[in-house]
Write an enzyme that holds these catalytic residues in place. Structure first.
Site, PDB file in Angstrom:
ATOM      1  N   ALA A 122       4.952  -0.436  -0.774  1.00 44.35           N
ATOM      2  CA  ALA A 122       6.140  -1.199  -0.378  1.00 44.35           C
ATOM      3  C   ALA A 122       7.166  -1.229  -1.508  1.00 44.35           C
ATOM      4  O   ALA A 122       8.374  -1.141  -1.266  1.00 44.35           O
ATOM      5  CB  ALA A 122       5.744  -2.615   0.040  1.00 44.35           C
TER       6      ALA A 122
ATOM      7  N   GLY B  22       8.753   2.095  -1.334  1.00 43.73           N
ATOM      8  CA  GLY B  22       9.552   2.165  -0.108  1.00 43.73           C
ATOM      9  C   GLY B  22      10.826   1.353  -0.188  1.00 43.73           C
ATOM     10  O   GLY B  22      11.864   1.749   0.360  1.00 43.73           O
ATOM     11  N   ASP B  23      10.777   0.231  -0.877  1.00 39.87           N
ATOM     12  CA  ASP B  23      11.973  -0.586  -1.084  1.00 39.87           C
ATOM     13  C   ASP B  23      13.032   0.222  -1.835  1.00 39.87           C
ATOM     14  O   ASP B  23      14.213   0.214  -1.470  1.00 39.87           O
ATOM     15  CB  ASP B  23      11.605  -1.854  -1.853  1.00 39.87           C
ATOM     16  CG  ASP B  23      12.813  -2.718  -2.154  1.00 39.87           C
ATOM     17  OD1 ASP B  23      13.480  -3.163  -1.199  1.00 39.87           O
ATOM     18  OD2 ASP B  23      13.092  -2.942  -3.344  1.00 39.87           O
ATOM     19  N   ALA B  24      12.608   0.941  -2.868  1.00 37.68           N
ATOM     20  CA  ALA B  24      13.542   1.760  -3.649  1.00 37.68           C
ATOM     21  C   ALA B  24      14.084   2.922  -2.813  1.00 37.68           C
ATOM     22  O   ALA B  24      15.282   3.237  -2.882  1.00 37.68           O
ATOM     23  CB  ALA B  24      12.854   2.288  -4.907  1.00 37.68           C
TER      24      ALA B  24
ATOM     25  N   GLU C 227      16.641   1.396  -0.324  1.00 32.30           N
ATOM     26  CA  GLU C 227      17.850   0.951  -1.037  1.00 32.30           C
ATOM     27  C   GLU C 227      18.716   2.149  -1.429  1.00 32.30           C
ATOM     28  O   GLU C 227      19.932   2.136  -1.220  1.00 32.30           O
ATOM     29  CB  GLU C 227      17.463   0.150  -2.279  1.00 32.30           C
ATOM     30  CG  GLU C 227      18.638  -0.293  -3.121  1.00 32.30           C
ATOM     31  CD  GLU C 227      19.169  -1.668  -2.784  1.00 32.30           C
ATOM     32  OE1 GLU C 227      20.333  -1.929  -3.142  1.00 32.30           O
ATOM     33  OE2 GLU C 227      18.445  -2.475  -2.183  1.00 32.30           O
TER      34      GLU C 227
END
Length: 135
Positions: free
Chosen positions: A15, A18-20, A23
């Site tokens: 996660a 995946g956030d990076a 974004e």
């Protein structure tokens, strides 16, 4: 990274990655047409907030392979502390979305591109999310 190494990673680590991925994808997408920085930031925030990610996780479900759906399910059921300002179900779905993107980034970049395109299409037609009053 081979499948064994990917499976050895925690869902929180996937996660995080995946956030990076999400974004950076959104920041790249909002660059055109050229606009003022404050508008770029506002559009990015609207797309990357947890409620928008949770909405995408729900909308992606019918388009996922069995394996991808399993990663989404595992991400949703992962532990972790839910921020006070968020509904736990929304936070868990957003985490699931991020974990799926993190997994695809490591395992299958072509499929990641397909999923990101689906997300773009959905947000283009339905909007990223209704901004929350705190934003």
């Amino acid at each position: 990274m081979d499948p064994v190494q990917i499976r050895s990673l925690s869902l929180e680590a996937l996660a995080y990655l995946g956030d990076a991925v999400w974004e950076l994808h959104v920041r790249t997408r909002v660059l055109l047409p050229p606009r003022r920085l404050q508008w770029l930031h506002g559009d990015t925030v609207a797309c990357v907030r947890a409620s928008a990610q949770a909405k995408l996780a729900t909308c992606l479900s019918p388009h996922l392979t069995v394996e991808e759906a399993d990663w989404l399910r595992r991400g949703r059921n992962a532990g972790g502390t839910v921020p006070r300002r968020l509904d736990p179900a929304t936070y868990r779905l957003a985490t699931a979305f991020e974990a799926l993107l993190g997994y695809l980034f490591l395992a299958d970049r072509d499929r990641l591109g397909v999923i990101l395109h689906l997300c773009d299409e959905f947000q283009h037609h339905h909007g990223p999310d209704t901004p929350s009053p705190e934003a």
